[in-house]
Design an enzyme around this catalytic site. Structure first.
Site, PDB file in Angstrom:
ATOM      1  N   LYS A  67       0.868  -1.123  -0.180  1.00 12.97           N
ATOM      2  CA  LYS A  67      -0.011   0.025   0.057  1.00 12.97           C
ATOM      3  C   LYS A  67       0.889   1.303   0.053  1.00 12.97           C
ATOM      4  CE  LYS A  67      -3.459   2.234   2.604  1.00 12.97           C
ATOM      5  NZ  LYS A  67      -4.431   2.179   3.744  1.00 12.97           N
ATOM      6  N   GLU A  91      10.627  -4.476   3.844  1.00  7.87           N
ATOM      7  CA  GLU A  91      10.723  -6.001   3.555  1.00  7.87           C
ATOM      8  C   GLU A  91      10.319  -6.255   2.058  1.00  7.87           C
ATOM      9  OE1 GLU A  91       9.305  -4.678   5.963  1.00  7.87           O
ATOM     10  OE2 GLU A  91       9.789  -6.261   7.732  1.00  7.87           O
ATOM     11  N   GLY A 124      -4.394  -2.049   5.276  1.00  8.35           N
ATOM     12  CA  GLY A 124      -3.955  -3.240   4.754  1.00  8.35           C
ATOM     13  C   GLY A 124      -4.491  -4.398   5.097  1.00  8.35           C
ATOM     14  N   ARG A 125      -4.749  -4.358   6.558  1.00  8.34           N
ATOM     15  CA  ARG A 125      -5.390  -5.846   6.889  1.00  8.34           C
ATOM     16  C   ARG A 125      -6.691  -6.016   6.558  1.00  8.34           C
ATOM     17  NH1 ARG A 125      -3.770  -2.327  10.746  1.00  8.34           N
ATOM     18  NH2 ARG A 125      -5.383  -1.441  12.164  1.00  8.34           N
ATOM     19  N   GLU A 171      -3.261  -6.223  15.379  1.00  8.84           N
ATOM     20  CA  GLU A 171      -2.751  -4.830  14.718  1.00  8.84           C
ATOM     21  C   GLU A 171      -4.157  -3.820  14.945  1.00  8.84           C
ATOM     22  OE1 GLU A 171      -1.497  -3.892  10.359  1.00  8.84           O
ATOM     23  OE2 GLU A 171       0.348  -4.360  11.784  1.00  8.84           O
ATOM     24  N   HIS A 174      -1.473 -32.573  19.543  1.00  5.96           N
ATOM     25  CA  HIS A 174      -0.304 -33.607  19.998  1.00  5.96           C
ATOM     26  C   HIS A 174       1.095 -32.349  20.271  1.00  5.96           C
ATOM     27  CE1 HIS A 174      -2.442 -37.041  18.886  1.00  5.96           C
ATOM     28  NE2 HIS A 174      -3.068 -36.389  17.936  1.00  5.96           N
ATOM     29  N   LYS A 193      10.772  -0.088  13.186  1.00  3.04           N
ATOM     30  CA  LYS A 193      11.093   0.355  11.843  1.00  3.04           C
ATOM     31  C   LYS A 193      12.332   1.484  11.767  1.00  3.04           C
ATOM     32  CE  LYS A 193       6.727  -0.379   9.411  1.00  3.04           C
ATOM     33  NZ  LYS A 193       5.622   0.003   8.793  1.00  3.04           N
TER      34      LYS A 193
HETATM   35  O1  F6P Z   1       4.040  -2.436   9.358  1.00  2.00           O
HETATM   36  C1  F6P Z   1       2.885  -2.662   9.536  1.00  2.00           C
HETATM   37  C2  F6P Z   1       1.946  -2.525   8.272  1.00  2.00           C
HETATM   38  O2  F6P Z   1       1.923  -1.017   8.003  1.00  2.00           O
HETATM   39  C3  F6P Z   1       0.648  -3.182   8.301  1.00  2.00           C
HETATM   40  O3  F6P Z   1      -0.067  -2.330   8.729  1.00  2.00           O
HETATM   41  C4  F6P Z   1       0.673  -3.370   6.717  1.00  2.00           C
HETATM   42  O4  F6P Z   1      -0.565  -4.568   6.441  1.00  2.00           O
HETATM   43  C5  F6P Z   1       2.056  -4.097   6.476  1.00  2.00           C
HETATM   44  O5  F6P Z   1       2.709  -3.097   7.242  1.00  2.00           O
HETATM   45  C6  F6P Z   1       2.322  -3.762   4.913  1.00  2.00           C
HETATM   46  O6  F6P Z   1       2.427  -2.507   4.763  1.00  2.00           O
HETATM   47  P1  F6P Z   1       2.340  -1.988   3.121  1.00  2.00           P
HETATM   48  O7  F6P Z   1       1.235  -2.813   2.337  1.00  2.00           O
HETATM   49  O8  F6P Z   1       2.289  -0.557   2.909  1.00  2.00           O
HETATM   50  O9  F6P Z   1       3.782  -2.804   2.397  1.00  2.00           O
END
Ligand code: F6P
Length: 523
Positions: free
Chosen positions: A195, A201, A256-257, A342, A373, A481
Site C-alpha cells: 500500500k 521488506e 492493509g489488513r 494490529e 499433540h 522500523k
Molecule cells: O508495518 C505494519 C504494516 O503497515 C501493516 O499495517 C501493513 O499491512 C504492512 O505493514 C504492509 O504495509 P504495505 O502494504 O504498505 O507494504
C-alpha cells in the site's frame, strides 16, 4: 464515554463476580446460543455465559452506541481519526449503487485486475519472449501478504489449472531465494503489493527480484511484461520501474489488513478465476448485509464480539486460540493475528486518553488435529485461562474416514474443554469449563470463506467500538522500523551511536560471530 462508565459494565462486573463459573442449564442451550448466517453457524453454547449475561452484553453494546457506529463504518465516516479517513473495505464488496462516491475508480481498477487475471489464466498475457506465464511471485508483507496467501491456499482445489503462485514476505533472503529457485524469468510474473510502497521488506524483496530478473534477461524493457504493482503510492511504484498500466491502485481508505478484497486479492483471481473471486466478494457482502440489517441479539459479528468482551474483560481471559480443523485453513491463525492484534492492540481511547481496562488479548493458534499433540495439553491442564475458536467445515465432499475423524476430533476437543474429567488422581483430572466458540462453515467455498473473514472483520470493529479505541491505525509498528536503521548501519561497520547496553552487546557479538564485515551485497 469509556465502557466502564456504563451501567451495563457495572451489571456485567456483578454477574461475573456472582459466579465466575457461569454455566446455564443444558436444556435448549444449543438452540438458544447458536446462530446462522451466510453459510456459517456460530455456536456459543460452550461459552461461559447465559441469557442474563448476554442481555447485559447487548445493553453494553447499546450504551456504547454500537448500532450508530456500525452505520458510520459502512457509510464512510472518517472513523480512522488519527489518519483522518474512513475504513471502507465493505465498499469493495458492495454494489456500485451503494457506493456512488467511489464507484468509478473501484470499478475501473477492479475491472483491470480481473482482465489481467483472465489474460494470464488464458495464457493471453505473454512474457518478453512470447511465452505464457507459468509462475507468479507475490511480494508483500502483513496485510499485503497474509490475506492473499490464506485465501489462495484455502481455495485452490485438486484440479488446479492456474499458474503456480509463490508468496514472498520475509526479509530473510531464504524466503525469496527458495521461491526463485527453478523459476524461468521468461515465464514468471512478479506482483509487488505494498500500500505504501515504502515497506522495507517488500522493497528489498522486490529489488532482489528485479535484479534476479535483469541478470538473466538483460533487457530493461522486459520489466513491463513481468512486473505489476498494487499500491496507493503510484509514484513510488513507477520510480521502481513498473509501467503505469501495470500499477493497480489501492485506496487510502482500505487498511492493509482489510485489503484482500481490493487488487491485493489478485493472486486469488489468478488462482480460482475471476468468477470465483467475485463469489468471494459476494460471500463477504452477504455477511455485511447480515451485519447491517440484523438485530444485535441475532447478529453474528456482534455476538462474537460481545462474547470476546465478556471473556477478556469480565472473566480475565488473556489469550485467544484460533483452532481451524482444516488443513486448508492452517494460515487462518496468522491472518487473524494481524487482523485482531494490529487493529485492537491499543491502549488509548479514540480521543487519546488512557485505557484502564484490557483491550485485545494475544491471539495465536494452529490447525487441528496437529495441535492436539503439541499445545493442547496446556489447554486441558495448564494454569492459564484462554478462549478458543474451533473452526470446522461441514461438507468437504470428502467421505473418507479422514474427514470424519477430523470432525470427531474437533468436537471431542471442545467437549473435553467443556466437561473436563473428574478423577481421584490429580494428574489425570481435567478441569473443563473453558470458554470456546465453534464456527461451522457449510463448505469451504469462496463465498463462505469471504463470509468468515468478514465475520471476523466486523467482530474486530465491534470490539473496538466497545473499548472506544481506533481499530484502523497501527502507530506502534513504526518505532521498530525507525530503530532498525542505525542498527543496520552499525552491523555494516558504521561507527556506533548510543545504544542500550543489551543492544550494544548483541551488535558486537553478531559482528564478531558474523561471516565478515562485508555487506551481503559485496558477495
Ligand atoms: O508495518 C505494519 C504494516 O503497515 C501493516 O499495517 C501493513 O499491512 C504492512 O505493514 C504492509 O504495509 P504495505 O502494504 O504498505 O507494504
Amino acid at each position: 464515554m469509556t465502557p466502564e462508565a456504563t451501567e451495563a459494565w457495572k451489571k456485567l462486573t456483578r454477574l461475573a463476580s456472582d459466579n465466575a463459573q457461569r454455566r446455564p442449564p443444558d436444556t435448549g442451550l444449543f438452540e438458544q446460543l447458536s446462530f446462522e448466517a451466510a453459510g456459517l453457524l456460530l455456536d456459543l453454547s460452550k461459552q461461559r455465559l447465559d441469557t442474563e449475561v448476554l442481555q447485559g452484553l447487548l445493553e453494553l453494546g447499546n450504551e456504547c452506541h454500537l448500532q450508530r457506529r456500525m452505520v458510520e463504518l459502512v457509510s464512510g465516516a472518517h472513523i480512522n481519526l488519527t489518519e483522518d479517513r474512513p475504513a471502507l473495505h465493505t465498499a469493495l464488496r458492495a454494489p456500485a449503487s451503494d457506493r456512488p462516491a467511489i464507484a468509478g475508480p473501484v470499478e475501473s481498477t477492479m475491472h483491470r485486475v480481473m482482465v489481467l487475471a483472465d489474460s494470464i489464466r488464458r495464457c493471453a498475457w505473454r512474457g518478453y519472449t512470447g511465452k505464457s506465464i507459468t509462475d507468479v511471485v507475490h511480494i508483500g508483507i502483513g496485510g499485503s501478504h497474509l490475506g492473499p496467501q490464506l485465501v489462495v491456499e484455502a481455495l485452490v482445489g485438486k484440479h488446479y489449472r492456474g499458474p503456480n503462485i509463490h508468496f514472498v514476505a520475509n526479509i530473510d533472503a531464504a524466503n525469496i531465494t527458495k521461491s526463485l529457485t527453478h523459476l524461468n524469468p521468461e515465464r514468471t510474473l512478479f506482483i509487488v503489493a505494498s500500500k505504501s510502497f515504502s515497506t522495507l521488506e517488500t522493497k528489498l524483496n522486490a529489488e532482489t527480484a528485479r535484479r534476479w530478473f535483469l541478470e538473466r534477461v538483460n533487457r530493461i524493457d522486459a520489466i513491463s511484461k513481468h512486473f505489476v504493482a498494487i499500491s496507493s503510492n503510484i509514484e513510488a511504484a513507477s520510480q521502481f520501474g513498473i509501467a503505469a498500466e501495470n500499477v493497480f491502485e489501492m485506496w487510502d481508505w482500505v487498511g492493509g489488513r482489510f485489503s484482500v478484497w481490493s487488487p491485493v486479492g489478485l493472486p486469488l483471481a489468478l488462482a480460482i478465476g475471476t468468477a470465483g473471486f467475485q463469489e468471494f466478494l459476494d460471500g463477504a457482502r452477504a455477511m455485511d448485509e447480515h451485519f447491517s440489517n440484523t438485530p444485535l441479539n441475532r447478529n453474528l459479528p456482534v455476538l462474537l464480539a460481545l462474547t470476546g468482551i465478556w471473556n477478556y474483560n469480565f472473566l480475565g481471559i488473556t489469550n485467544h486460540a484460533i483452532l481451524p480443523y482444516a488443513e486448508k485453513l492452517r494460515l487462518l491463525p496468522d491472518y487473524l493475528q494481524q487482523l485482531t492484534m494490529e487493529s485492537n492492540g491499543k491502549s488509548v481511547h479514540r480521543d487519546g486518553s488512557e485505557v484502564h481496562i484490557h483491550t485485545m488479548p494475544i491471539v495465536w493458534g494452529g490447525r487441528g488435529s496437529n495441535g492436539q499433540h503439541a499445545f493442547h495439553q496446556l489447554l486441558h491442564q495448564g494454569t492459564r485461562s484462554f478462549a478458543a475458536d474451533f473452526i470446522l467445515i461441514a461438507n468437504t465432499n470428502d467421505r473418507s474416514t479422514h474427514q470424519r475423524w477430523l470432525l470427531a476430533n474437533g468436537l471431542a476437543q471442545s467437549q473435553a474443554m467443556l466437561i473436563g474429567q473428574p478423577d481421584p488422581d490429580p494428574h489425570k483430572r481435567v478441569a473443563g469449563n473453558k470458554a470456546t466458540t465453534t464456527i461451522v462453515l457449510e463448505e469451504l467455498s469462496p463465498a463462505v470463506l469471504g463470509a468468515l473473514l468478514a465475520l471476523y472483520e466486523h467482530m474486530v470493529f465491534c470490539q473496538g467500538v466497545i473499548w472506544n479505541i481506533n481499530s484502523f491505525d497501527q502507530w506502534g509498528v513504526e518505532l521498530g522500523k525507525r530503530l532498525a536503521i542505525p542498527i543496520f548501519e552499525q552491523l555494516g561497520g558504521k561507527p556506533a551511536i548510543r545504544q542500550d547496553p543489551s543492544t550494544r552487546g548483541l551488535i558486537a557479538h553478531l559482528i564478531n560471530h558474523g561471516p565478515s564485515n562485508r555487506s551481503m551485497e559485496d558477495d
